[in-house]
Design an enzyme around this catalytic site. Structure first.
Site, PDB file in Angstrom:
ATOM      1  N   ILE A 100       0.716  -1.295  -0.068  1.00 49.43           N
ATOM      2  CA  ILE A 100       0.270   0.107   0.043  1.00 49.43           C
ATOM      3  C   ILE A 100       0.964   1.284   0.028  1.00 49.43           C
ATOM      4  O   ILE A 100       0.553   2.287  -0.323  1.00 49.43           O
ATOM      5  CB  ILE A 100      -0.909   0.155   1.043  1.00 49.43           C
ATOM      6  CG1 ILE A 100      -0.233   0.093   2.621  1.00 49.43           C
ATOM      7  CG2 ILE A 100      -1.820  -1.326   1.193  1.00 49.43           C
ATOM      8  CD1 ILE A 100      -1.257   0.161   3.822  1.00 49.43           C
ATOM      9  N   LYS A 101       2.214   1.114   0.427  1.00 43.84           N
ATOM     10  CA  LYS A 101       3.091   2.341   0.481  1.00 43.84           C
ATOM     11  C   LYS A 101       2.476   3.536   1.030  1.00 43.84           C
ATOM     12  O   LYS A 101       2.731   4.799   0.232  1.00 43.84           O
ATOM     13  CB  LYS A 101       3.831   2.582  -0.962  1.00 43.84           C
ATOM     14  CG  LYS A 101       4.658   1.307  -1.393  1.00 43.84           C
ATOM     15  CD  LYS A 101       5.516   1.801  -2.448  1.00 43.84           C
ATOM     16  CE  LYS A 101       6.379   0.461  -3.219  1.00 43.84           C
ATOM     17  NZ  LYS A 101       5.382  -0.573  -3.673  1.00 43.84           N
ATOM     18  N   ARG A 102       1.687   3.325   1.917  1.00 44.50           N
ATOM     19  CA  ARG A 102       0.838   4.679   2.375  1.00 44.50           C
ATOM     20  C   ARG A 102       1.845   5.701   3.171  1.00 44.50           C
ATOM     21  O   ARG A 102       3.006   5.027   3.699  1.00 44.50           O
ATOM     22  CB  ARG A 102      -0.279   4.282   3.235  1.00 44.50           C
ATOM     23  CG  ARG A 102      -1.365   3.417   2.829  1.00 44.50           C
ATOM     24  CD  ARG A 102      -2.155   4.273   1.530  1.00 44.50           C
ATOM     25  NE  ARG A 102      -3.295   3.568   1.109  1.00 44.50           N
ATOM     26  CZ  ARG A 102      -3.095   2.987  -0.115  1.00 44.50           C
ATOM     27  NH1 ARG A 102      -2.238   3.122  -1.031  1.00 44.50           N
ATOM     28  NH2 ARG A 102      -4.541   2.392  -0.574  1.00 44.50           N
TER      29      ARG A 102
ATOM     30  N   SER B 103       2.536   6.902  -3.096  1.00 38.42           N
ATOM     31  CA  SER B 103       3.708   6.679  -3.569  1.00 38.42           C
ATOM     32  C   SER B 103       4.028   5.615  -4.199  1.00 38.42           C
ATOM     33  O   SER B 103       4.268   4.406  -3.508  1.00 38.42           O
ATOM     34  CB  SER B 103       4.705   7.114  -2.166  1.00 38.42           C
ATOM     35  OG  SER B 103       4.415   5.996  -1.403  1.00 38.42           O
ATOM     36  N   ASP B 104       4.109   5.444  -5.464  1.00 39.67           N
ATOM     37  CA  ASP B 104       4.633   4.287  -6.320  1.00 39.67           C
ATOM     38  C   ASP B 104       5.174   4.649  -7.568  1.00 39.67           C
ATOM     39  O   ASP B 104       5.256   5.982  -7.827  1.00 39.67           O
ATOM     40  CB  ASP B 104       3.589   3.129  -6.143  1.00 39.67           C
ATOM     41  CG  ASP B 104       4.269   1.854  -6.052  1.00 39.67           C
ATOM     42  OD1 ASP B 104       5.022   1.336  -6.728  1.00 39.67           O
ATOM     43  OD2 ASP B 104       3.531   1.147  -4.919  1.00 39.67           O
TER      44      ASP B 104
END
Lengths: 302, 302
Positions: A100-102, B103-104
Site C-alpha cells: 500500500i506504500k501509504r 507513492s509508487d
C-alpha cells in the site's frame, strides 16, 4: 493478554517450512490477463484469475504481495476484492504483504492502520509497506496495532526504480539517505524482536543495486528485507543473495509479472497461465536457493 | 485537441471569485461526528454529515480536501462514498484535492493516476497529493494524465508533523532535503505553466514553520502551495501569509478539524454543527485576509 507471535517469526518459519523465499506479487494489470480472464467489468475476470493462481501457489510460496493500486483502479468493487483476496490467501495458509506504500501521520495514519491491519475477519494483511518521508509519525500507528495483533511493516529504504536515486542516494555527512532510513528502520523495529532476532519493522530494498543491498544487510542485521526488482527489473539470483544473513534468513524476494503473468504472450496462456505461474515461482526459488548454496560453498572454501 | 484549462488557473480563479483561500479538509473521524450523525454502519451518517457540510461550504470555500484514509477505513463502501463525495462537490462547483499521498512507480503509479485523475463521471479529483521519496517516476504518470485532463498534483515538501524533521530537514551540501524536493517540484511542474505562471506540480508545505514557508515561497515562485497545519496544529494567520506571493496568489490554507468539527464538544453540535462549520470557514478566511492586508500595508509603509 498473551503476546501474539512475532510477524517475522511467522514469515521466517513459513519460508523454512516450504523451503521457499519467494514473494509472489499480485499486480493484476487487467490488460495482461490471459484472454480467457478478460471480462467486462474487469473485476470478475481478475477475481477468477487471482483466486486460481492463489490456489496454485499455496504450497510453493510463503507469502503474496497484492499491489492495492490495481485494485483501487477497479473502484469500490476492486477494494472489496483486495480484502476478499487477503481472506482467501489466509485460508490457504499464505501470508500477505499489502503493498500500500501509504504515507501519512497521526490520526490519518491510524485510520490507514485500522483499515489494513485492523480487520478481524481474516482480511487484515500480515504486513503492509509504508513510506518513510514523514518520519516515525507515519510508522508508529501501524507498529502500535501490529504489536497487539502480531503484524508488521516494511518501510521503503532503497527502491528499485530509475529515479530512486534523486532523493534516496543524496549523501548527508558521508551517509546516503537510504542508509539513514535503514538505520531509522532498524531502530523503529527494535522494541519488539522475535526468536529469529528480527524487529517488527522491515525494509524494502531493491534487487537492482546489489552493493547497496550488501551494505544494508551488513549494517542492519535485525531488519527483515523485502526485495523487489527481481527478474523483469533486472535483479538476478546472484544479486539477491546479498539480502540474506549468513544463516540464509532475513529476506523474501518478490517477483510480480514474472510469476503472475508467466504465460504472457504464449499461445497456451489461457489454458496453462495458472500452471505456468506456479512453475515460474518454483523455478525462481530453485535459482535463488542454488545461488545461496554457491555462497555457502564459497565461504566454506575460504 | 484543445488544451484543457490549467489546473492552478482554475484554482486561483476560483479563489479570487469567492474571495477565499480556505481549503476545507474532510477528515471524517467517525468518533468526532455530531451525535445525530453517528450511525451503524458509520458510513451512512458520515455521508449525511459530509453532504450537508459540503452544501453549506459551497459559496465560501473554493476547494475541499477529502482525506481518503478515513474513507478507506470504512471499507469498500467508504471508497464508494469518497468518489461520490467528489462528484457531489463538483456539482456544487467546488474543486477537490484528493489527499491520497500515494507513492509508487511506473505502471503502479499509472494505476493510481487512472484511479484518481482518470474517471470521466465527475469523480476524478482536480488535484491529488503525492509523496516524493521515489523521485519523478512516482509523479510523472499523474502529470501525464493531468496534462490531458486539466488536473494537477501537490507533492509533499515540508510536512507539519513533529517527526517531519527526521528526513526532511537533513542537510545536503548546505541545503535541507525539503528544499531540494521543492526545487524538484518547481522543475517537474515547469513543462506546463498557466496564466498565473504556476506549473502543474504544487507543493505541500506546513504552516508550522513560517521561516521554511517564506524560504520556499521566495525560492519557488512558480509553485502553488497547499498549506496544512493551520489552527489545531498551531499555524496562525500571521504564519501563513508567507505562503502567498506578493500578488497574494499561490496558496490555499487547509483546516480540517477546525472546520468540519467546529461544533465539537458544544451542546448544540447536533443542531448547528453544519452551520458552525460554515462560520468557521468564513472566520478563518477573514483572519487570513486581514493578515494579508497587514502585510500589504507594512510593505507600502516601508
Amino acid at each position: 493478554m498473551q503476546s501474539p507471535e512475532h510477524p517475522f517469526d511467522r514469515l521466517q518459519d513459513r519460508c523454512r517450512k516450504l523451503g521457499s523465499i519467494v514473494c509472489a506479487g499480485f499486480d493484476p494489470h487487467p490488460g495482461d490477463l490471459p484472454a480467457a480472464f478478460r471480462t467486462d467489468p474487469p473485476v470478475t475476470g481478475v477475481r477468477r484469475f487471482l483466486f486460481a493462481v492463489l490456489e496454485a501457489l499455496a504450497d510453493v510460496v510463503p507469502v503474496i504481495k497484492p499491489q492495492i493500486a490495481f485494485f483501487e483502479q477497479l473502484g469500490a468493487d476492486g477494494i472489496a476484492l483486495y480484502f476478499e483476496l487477503i481472506r482467501e490467501a489466509h485460508r490457504e495458509n499464505l501470508l500477505v504483504i499489502g503493498d500500500i506504500k501509504r504515507s501519512d501521520i497521526g490520526s490519518t495514519a491510524a485510520a490507514y492502520a485500522a483499515a489494513h491491519l485492523g480487520p478481524t475477519d481474516g482480511s487484515a494483511a500480515d504486513f503492509v509497506t509504508l513510506n518513510p518521508y514523514l518520519g516515525l509519525d507515519g510508522i508508529a500507528p501501524f507498529l502500535e496495532i501490529g504489536r497487539k495483533t502480531g503484524r508488521g511493516v516494511f518501510v521503503l529504504a532503497r527502491t528499485s526504480n530509475a529515479s530512486a536515486a534523486e532523493l534516496q542516494d543524496l549523501v548527508i555527512d558521508g551517509v546516503p539517505l537510504y542508509e539513514r532510513v535503514g538505520a531509522a528502520i532498524e531502530k523503529w523495529g527494535s522494541a519488539w524482536r522475535g526468536t529469529h532476532r528480527f524487529g517488527d519493522c522491515g525494509a524494502v530494498v531493491g534487487a537492482t543495486h546489489p552493493e547497496q543491498l550488501a551494505r544494508l544487510r551488513a549494517a542492519f542485521p535485525s531488519t527483515f528485507f523485502l526485495v523487489p526488482g527481481f527478474g523483469a527489473q533486472g535483479g538476478t539470483a546472484t544479486d539477491v543473495v546479498a539480502a540474506f544473513r549468513a544463516d540464509d534468513a532475513g529476506a523474501v524476494i518478490n517477483s510480480s509479472r514474472g510469476i503472475l503473468f508467466a504465460g504472457k504472450g504464449r499461445p497456451d496462456a489461457d489454458a496453462r497461465g495458472v500452471e505456468l505461474a506456479r512453475q515460474a515461482a518454483i523455478d525462481m526459488n530453485r535459482e535463488i536457493a542454488a545461488a545461496l548454496l554457491r555462497r555457502k560453498a564459497a565461504r566454506a572454501g575460504t
